[in-house]
Design an enzyme around this catalytic site. Structure first.
Site, PDB file in Angstrom:
ATOM      1  N   ALA A 107      -8.069   7.833  -6.112  1.00 20.31           N
ATOM      2  CA  ALA A 107      -7.359   6.660  -5.594  1.00 20.31           C
ATOM      3  C   ALA A 107      -8.333   5.583  -5.130  1.00 20.31           C
ATOM      4  O   ALA A 107      -9.445   5.878  -4.702  1.00 20.31           O
ATOM      5  CB  ALA A 107      -6.446   7.081  -4.438  1.00 20.31           C
ATOM      6  N   GLU A 122     -13.300   6.764  -0.409  1.00 17.72           N
ATOM      7  CA  GLU A 122     -14.146   7.095   0.734  1.00 17.72           C
ATOM      8  C   GLU A 122     -14.138   5.998   1.795  1.00 17.72           C
ATOM      9  O   GLU A 122     -14.575   6.207   2.924  1.00 17.72           O
ATOM     10  CB  GLU A 122     -15.582   7.353   0.266  1.00 17.72           C
ATOM     11  CG  GLU A 122     -16.326   6.163  -0.299  1.00 17.72           C
ATOM     12  CD  GLU A 122     -15.991   5.852  -1.758  1.00 17.72           C
ATOM     13  OE1 GLU A 122     -16.632   4.942  -2.321  1.00 17.72           O
ATOM     14  OE2 GLU A 122     -15.096   6.528  -2.321  1.00 17.72           O
ATOM     15  N   CYS A 142      -3.941  -5.098  -7.708  1.00 15.75           N
ATOM     16  CA  CYS A 142      -4.022  -5.287  -9.154  1.00 15.75           C
ATOM     17  C   CYS A 142      -2.883  -6.159  -9.664  1.00 15.75           C
ATOM     18  O   CYS A 142      -3.001  -6.761 -10.737  1.00 15.75           O
ATOM     19  CB  CYS A 142      -4.039  -3.950  -9.870  1.00 15.75           C
ATOM     20  SG  CYS A 142      -2.597  -2.928  -9.550  1.00 15.75           S
TER      21      CYS A 142
END
Length: 487
Positions: free
Chosen positions: A173, A202, A307
């Protein structure tokens, strides 16, 4: 409940090592989630998590060791045998309870997102809500997994099709939607009988850990969802491990192409969702008030870090005269830390992202575009070290300019002009990206022509007064939305 969960996934004052340096820190560390337990990593490599509004280090996340990643996938493999044989009604019940837990804790999840990702609380709640909708969809699995039959396909032969789980699936992700995109991934995979290995970004791991705790509380058996953290080594592990049968990815083109190639070479099913450059075509007959509002929200919401941001406007004919009003509306947006009242635009995720966005804005100026609104020097009182870029509008852009050919991923709207609808369609179709597009018009024939001729995956129409001959018998006198998917 979520506050308790947050304490369980973060532990304060943990000694840790980076390289050969070992020191003690009061900054919390993010745990792994393996076999139903939140596990402190034994790694020597840690990554800082920053609050984008202040750039202070607020937590650290481990680069999982090879042994920890193997333990996670082994847990998925063990759990698959019993989970795949669990009745579909039992799996459905888990996700019915899960969607209620998410609803009950949407504000706590949103707060965690805002602290790590920077988006406004309203955007963060929307992030969770969009993911929740997929969880609710997963609750319809009893009909979604129906098979098919075809009797007497030939003499004494019938055919039956069954939908069966694959095995261990994995998701990688991105940072921009810490709740929505993981919730696109593991709920649908798991409710179908698969087990799941998730690697959240992260940069924003806490929301995924909270979601894992809620799933556990909803009754998901140990091992059905495991979470690892890291960067390149974790991605390569997911692409290479033979037990993982399918991968879902959302993120940049460079990473997506790499994951698609490497995972596919290893015989995995790979779903790779990558970059975008979404166009909004504005016709002169559009409802001006609604169109300008839609453009501002779609271009600058979530600081443009999505996006499906409408990052490119094509003004057709007389609509080119609307630019000054568009600029004024964008100027009115308030830039601030995401948790501050009245904030419309939060910070970008990192100093590097800010630098890249500013560089692309400058490239437009250097190549001859006109900077109508410059958000590069915005100052936010009390958050002077934050990664803020204000709403920016670049006009007189041509298709060869870098600010048009590259995905900016910031609060920047580039504006092109076209004489006719055909010219606008040609512009959109020449662009290599094809995630989504929209047309703003009140003419049903124009909307129909656009949706039939444009070569883009998702097409939306705004401010349409729909004609009965185009989209059904009901006539709309209020702003409405048409969505057509080209699959």
């Amino acid at each position: 409940m979520a506050s308790t969960a947050l304490r369980s996934v973060l532990r304060t004052k943990v000694p840790f090592k980076i390289g050969r340096m070992c020191y003690s820190s009061s900054v919390p560390t993010t745990k792994l989630f393996i076999d139903g337990k939140f596990v402190e990593s034994k790694t020597s490599e840690w990554l800082d998590i920053h609050n984008p509004a202040t750039n202070e280090v607020i937590a650290r996340v481990p680069k999982a060791t090879q042994e920890e990643m193997l333990a996670a996938v082994d847990s998925c493999s063990r759990a698959f045998h019993s989970w795949s044989e669990t009745s579909i009604l039992a799996r459905q019940q888990v996700f019915l309870r899960y969607q209620q837990l998410i609803k009950d804790n949407i504000k706590e999840l949103a707060k965690a997102i805002t602290v790590e990702q920077g988006k406004t609380l309203a955007d963060a709640e929307g992030d969770v809500f969009r993911g929740l909708q997929v969880v609710e969809h997963a609750c319809s699995i009893t009909s979604l997994m129906l098979g098919e039959t075809l009797p007497s396909i030939t003499k004494d032969m019938d055919t039956y099709t069954y939908r069966l789980p694959l095995g261990v699936c994995a998701g990688i992700a991105p940072f921009n939607f810490p709740a929505m995109i993981p919730l696109w991934m593991f709920p649908m995979g798991m409710v179908c009988g698969n087990t799941y290995l998730l690697k959240p970004s992260e940069r924003v791991p806490t929301c995924a850990m909270l979601l894992a705790k809620m799933l556990q509380d909803a009754g998901a058996p140990d091992g059905t969802l495991n979470i690892i953290h890291g960067q390149h080594a974790a991605v390569n592990f997911i692409c290479d491990h033979p037990a993982i049968k399918a991968i879902s990815f959302v993120g940049s083109n460079q990473a997506g192409e790499y994951i698609y190639e490497r995972g596919s070479k290893n015989g995995k099913r790979v779903q790779s969702n990558m970059g975008a450059k979404n166009h909004g075509v504005v016709m002169p007959d559009a409802n001006k008030e609604n169109t300008l509002n839609q453009l501002v929200g779609a271009a600058f919401g979530a600081a443009g870090q999505r996006c499906m941001a409408l990052s490119t406007a094509i003004l057709v004919g007389e609509a080119r005269g609307w630019l000054p009003e568009l600029v004024e509306r964008a100027k009115a947006l308030r830039v601030n830390a995401g948790d501050q009242p009245g904030a419309d635009v939060g910070p970008l995720i990192s100093p590097q992202s800010k630098e890249r966005v500013c560089s692309l804005i400058q490239s437009g100026v250097d190549e001859g575009a006109k900077l109508l609104l410059d958000g590069r020097n915005v100052k936010v009182k009390g958050y002077e070290r934050g990664n803020f870029v204000g709403p920016t509008i670049i006009a007189n852009v041509t298709p060869d300019m870098k600010c048009y050919t590259e995905e900016i991923f910031g609060p920047v709207l580039v504006v092109l002009e076209a004489e006719t609808l055909d010219d606008a369609i040609s512009l959109v179709n020449r662009n290599p990206y094809g995630n989504g597009t929209a047309i703003f018009t009140t003419n049903g024939a124009t909307a129909r022509k656009y949706t039939h001729e444009v070569d883009v995956g998702q097409v939306s129409g705004y401010s349409l007064q729909m004609c009965s001959s185009v989209l059904g018998e009901r006539r709309h006198s209020h702003p409405s939305v048409m969505s057509i998917q080209h699959l």
